[in-house]
Design an enzyme around this catalytic site. Structure first.
Site, PDB file in Angstrom:
ATOM      1  N   GLY A 189       0.782  -1.241   0.000  1.00 16.39           N
ATOM      2  CA  GLY A 189       0.000   0.000   0.000  1.00 16.39           C
ATOM      3  C   GLY A 189       0.808   1.283   0.000  1.00 16.39           C
ATOM      4  CB  SER A 190       4.334   2.208  -0.712  1.00 18.04           C
ATOM      5  OG  SER A 190       4.580   1.892  -2.056  1.00 18.04           O
ATOM      6  CG  ASN A 191       2.123   3.299  -5.784  1.00 19.22           C
ATOM      7  OD1 ASN A 191       2.534   4.339  -6.299  1.00 19.22           O
ATOM      8  ND2 ASN A 191       2.725   2.137  -5.947  1.00 19.22           N
ATOM      9  CG  MET A 198      -0.555  -7.829  -6.474  1.00 17.33           C
ATOM     10  SD  MET A 198       0.349  -6.985  -7.780  1.00 17.33           S
ATOM     11  CE  MET A 198       1.431  -8.311  -8.288  1.00 17.33           C
ATOM     12  CG  ASN A 240      -2.670  -1.016 -12.818  1.00 17.54           C
ATOM     13  OD1 ASN A 240      -2.597  -1.208 -11.607  1.00 17.54           O
ATOM     14  ND2 ASN A 240      -1.901  -1.674 -13.693  1.00 17.54           N
ATOM     15  CG  HIS A 264       3.053  -2.328 -15.137  1.00 15.97           C
ATOM     16  ND1 HIS A 264       2.751  -3.552 -14.561  1.00 15.97           N
ATOM     17  CD2 HIS A 264       4.097  -2.541 -15.974  1.00 15.97           C
ATOM     18  CE1 HIS A 264       3.593  -4.465 -15.045  1.00 15.97           C
ATOM     19  NE2 HIS A 264       4.409  -3.880 -15.898  1.00 15.97           N
ATOM     20  CG  ASP A 300       0.088  -4.621 -16.824  1.00 20.25           C
ATOM     21  OD1 ASP A 300      -0.601  -4.028 -15.976  1.00 20.25           O
ATOM     22  OD2 ASP A 300       0.821  -5.585 -16.541  1.00 20.25           O
ATOM     23  CD  GLU A 339       5.568   2.062  -8.833  1.00 18.74           C
ATOM     24  OE1 GLU A 339       4.491   1.804  -8.297  1.00 18.74           O
ATOM     25  OE2 GLU A 339       6.447   1.186  -9.003  1.00 18.74           O
TER      26      GLU A 339
END
Ligand code: GRF
Length: 189
Positions: free
Chosen positions: A12-14, A90, A107, A109, A145, A174
């Site tokens: 969950g860092s994003n 994921m 999303n 990537h 993607d 990111e």
């Protein structure tokens, strides 16, 4: 304020970076709910520490992808979510979510798409020997993607890079571009 629903599966860092950009006023939005397909996702605690509602939908508890995603849609709809953000989610997205949130699901990537789709993108980049890699924010479409690209950032690949060092360098980018891309998308909704 436009409402975001964030889907995660792990760290969950994003998601955390998005919440921080909102707190500092860089991103004009609110996170209504964070949904995980894994109850063990570390990001769930992080979301709670920001005071954000969390929900877990374990696919094992549903007959098929359709009923699983229908439950997720019910949750997102109950918060009147404007944009669905996949932040380390994921799991392949199926027709129900794609239809309900067409052009309203993004999303991130960890490669410069269309190179190195799928899992272990950073390892793929190292194996191929590219000198630059990066990250991509894109709309989610049926093919993994592959949706239209919204934003990318480039990082160098160094000769002595490991998956970890390259992943860390990409992750820094990111955490910057996701919020910028989300703001751009929200302006068009
Ligand atoms: C990120 O590298 C993202 O690009 C990929 O999954 C990872 C999620 O990391 N889709 P985190 O959960 O946001 O820390």
């Amino acid at each position: 304020m436009p409402k975001l629903g964030i889907l995660i599966s792990g760290r969950g860092s994003n998601m955390d970076a998005i919440l921080q950009h909102i707190q500092t006023g860089n991103l004009k939005a609110e996170v209504s709910v964070v949904i995980s397909n894994k109850s063990s996702a570390k990001g769930l605690e992080l979301a709670k520490s920001h005071g954000v509602s969390t929900q877990v939908f374990d696919p094992k508890g549903f007959d098929d992808l359709e009923s699983y995603e229908t439950a997720i849609i019910g949750c997102l709809d109950s918060y009147n979510v404007d944009l669905v953000v996949l932040a380390g989610y994921m799991k392949l997205v199926g027709d129900p979510l794609l239809t309900r949130y067409e052009n309203r699901m993004v999303n991130i990537h960890p490669s410069l798409l269309p190179s190195f789709k799928g899992l272990n993108a950073q390892q793929q980049a190292l194996d191929y020997g590219v000198k630059y890699s990066g990250c991509t924010v894109h709309y989610v479409t049926k093919e993994m993607d592959s949706g239209p690209i919204i934003k990318q950032a480039v990082v160098p690949v160094l000769n002595d890079d490991t998956v970890e060092s390259l992943s860390n360098r990409i992750l820094i980018e990111e955490h910057k571009i996701f919020a910028v891309a989300i703001q751009e998308v929200l302006a068009e909704i």
